[in-house]
Design an enzyme around this catalytic site. Structure first.
Site, PDB file in Angstrom:
ATOM      1  N   HIS A  63       1.322  -7.646  -6.052  1.00  0.00           N
ATOM      2  CA  HIS A  63       1.382  -6.700  -4.944  1.00  0.00           C
ATOM      3  C   HIS A  63       2.833  -6.402  -4.559  1.00  0.00           C
ATOM      4  O   HIS A  63       3.215  -5.239  -4.378  1.00  0.00           O
ATOM      5  CB  HIS A  63       0.631  -7.278  -3.746  1.00  0.00           C
ATOM      6  CG  HIS A  63       0.725  -6.435  -2.510  1.00  0.00           C
ATOM      7  ND1 HIS A  63      -0.233  -5.506  -2.159  1.00  0.00           N
ATOM      8  CD2 HIS A  63       1.678  -6.364  -1.541  1.00  0.00           C
ATOM      9  CE1 HIS A  63       0.120  -4.915  -1.030  1.00  0.00           C
ATOM     10  NE2 HIS A  63       1.276  -5.426  -0.641  1.00  0.00           N
ATOM     11  N   GLU A  64       3.646  -7.442  -4.438  1.00  0.00           N
ATOM     12  CA  GLU A  64       5.033  -7.235  -4.009  1.00  0.00           C
ATOM     13  C   GLU A  64       5.847  -6.522  -5.083  1.00  0.00           C
ATOM     14  O   GLU A  64       6.667  -5.645  -4.772  1.00  0.00           O
ATOM     15  CB  GLU A  64       5.661  -8.577  -3.650  1.00  0.00           C
ATOM     16  CG  GLU A  64       4.999  -9.296  -2.485  1.00  0.00           C
ATOM     17  CD  GLU A  64       4.971  -8.455  -1.212  1.00  0.00           C
ATOM     18  OE1 GLU A  64       5.855  -7.605  -1.025  1.00  0.00           O
ATOM     19  OE2 GLU A  64       4.043  -8.653  -0.408  1.00  0.00           O
TER      20      GLU A  64
ATOM     21  N   HIS B  96       5.421  -2.795  -5.010  1.00  0.00           N
ATOM     22  CA  HIS B  96       6.260  -2.062  -4.059  1.00  0.00           C
ATOM     23  C   HIS B  96       7.569  -1.631  -4.715  1.00  0.00           C
ATOM     24  O   HIS B  96       8.053  -0.515  -4.491  1.00  0.00           O
ATOM     25  CB  HIS B  96       6.573  -2.940  -2.850  1.00  0.00           C
ATOM     26  CG  HIS B  96       5.480  -3.005  -1.833  1.00  0.00           C
ATOM     27  ND1 HIS B  96       4.950  -1.895  -1.217  1.00  0.00           N
ATOM     28  CD2 HIS B  96       4.821  -4.077  -1.303  1.00  0.00           C
ATOM     29  CE1 HIS B  96       4.014  -2.263  -0.351  1.00  0.00           C
ATOM     30  NE2 HIS B  96       3.905  -3.581  -0.402  1.00  0.00           N
TER      31      HIS B  96
ATOM     32  N   GLU C 225       0.913   0.339   1.297  1.00  0.00           N
ATOM     33  CA  GLU C 225       0.256  -0.951   1.105  1.00  0.00           C
ATOM     34  C   GLU C 225      -0.967  -0.828   0.201  1.00  0.00           C
ATOM     35  O   GLU C 225      -1.189  -1.642  -0.690  1.00  0.00           O
ATOM     36  CB  GLU C 225      -0.142  -1.549   2.454  1.00  0.00           C
ATOM     37  CG  GLU C 225       1.018  -2.041   3.281  1.00  0.00           C
ATOM     38  CD  GLU C 225       1.821  -3.097   2.556  1.00  0.00           C
ATOM     39  OE1 GLU C 225       1.227  -3.917   1.833  1.00  0.00           O
ATOM     40  OE2 GLU C 225       3.051  -3.105   2.715  1.00  0.00           O
TER      41      GLU C 225
END
Length: 257
Positions: free
Chosen positions: A130-131, A134, A186
């Site tokens: 997930h990070e 980004h 997100e």
């Protein structure tokens, strides 16, 4: 004509003409985005900030936890399309902070407080995927570009002697302000992150298990107030539904190592 005025007129013509299609496209999702920050500039900011963090925040000396972070991190890095990344994975010794991040250029920080919730490699892969997403989607540069656009357009609106010009710029500013920010980013990171963890050999359904564990943790420790990780990573039915909808696609790309 100055750089700022050139950019301002460019943005105004795009926005007031309804022609905003963005200057770049996010991999996989195909979403258009405006980027006024170069990848090199963005990466340098990430490198500089990461060095500051390593000097100001204690780094964990736990050999098992560090080995897990390197093992999982490198597998995610191998499938993440982040050109010219200088990957680095650091475990910060902050047991009271359940958080993680990825700065531009591939600088990943994980706070030890999230490890009891990730529990295993697949849980940690959910967070790192997930990070890293980004960074791949250049969400930081996008937010910086939006902020710069707001400032330039506002300055032009306030400084213009033409009532028509001021109205046009103020209208464009309003359109920009209405664009989706953190929530859309997100959900986009969730989308990409589930694909990355599957491609790295982690069962994508474990993403759902992690977020449900995090919800339980928040209910127990949040005291009715969202803790730091969830303040920027909203956990709600929309997120769960999206991840559930992505599982079939991710399962098709899942390959056991």
């Amino acid at each position: 004509m100055t750089y700022r005025r050139t950019i301002a007129l460019f943005l105004t013509s795009l926005l007031t003409g309804g022609l905003l299609t963005g200057c770049a496209t996010v991999p996989e999702t195909g979403r258009s985005q405006l980027l006024l920050v170069s990848p090199a500039e963005e990466s340098q900011l990430g490198f500089t900030e990461f060095e500051k963090l390593k000097k100001s925040v204690p780094v964990s000396k736990d050999p098992a936890a560090n080995a897990q972070l390197q093992r999982v991190g490198q597998r995610i890095a191998a499938v993440a399309p982040l050109p010219n990344a200088r990957w680095e994975f650091v475990l910060f010794d902050k047991p009271d902070v359940p958080n993680a991040f990825c700065l531009p250029g591939g600088k990943v920080g994980v706070y030890s407080g999230i490890l009891p919730i990730t529990r295993d490699d697949a849980g940690l892969a959910t967070v790192i995927g997930h990070e890293v997403a980004h960074a791949v989607a250049r969400h930081g540069a996008e937010r910086m570009s939006q902020a710069e656009a707001f400032q330039i357009l506002q300055e032009l609106a306030l400084g213009s002697s033409s009532q028509t010009s001021r109205a046009a710029v103020q209208g464009a500013y309003g359109v920009f302000y209405a664009l989706p920010h953190s929530r859309g980013q997100e959900l986009e990171a969730d989308h990409l992150g589930v694909l990355y963890m599957a491609r790295a050999g982690y069962e994508p359904r474990e993403a759902l298990a992690f977020w449900k564990r995090f919800a339980e943790y928040n209910n127990k420790h949040g005291g009715g107030k969202q803790i730091e990780f969830l303040s920027t990573h909203p956990l709600d039915d929309q997120r769960i539904r999206q991840i559930e909808g992505l599982i079939p696609q991710a399962e098709m790309e899942f390959r056991k190592p």
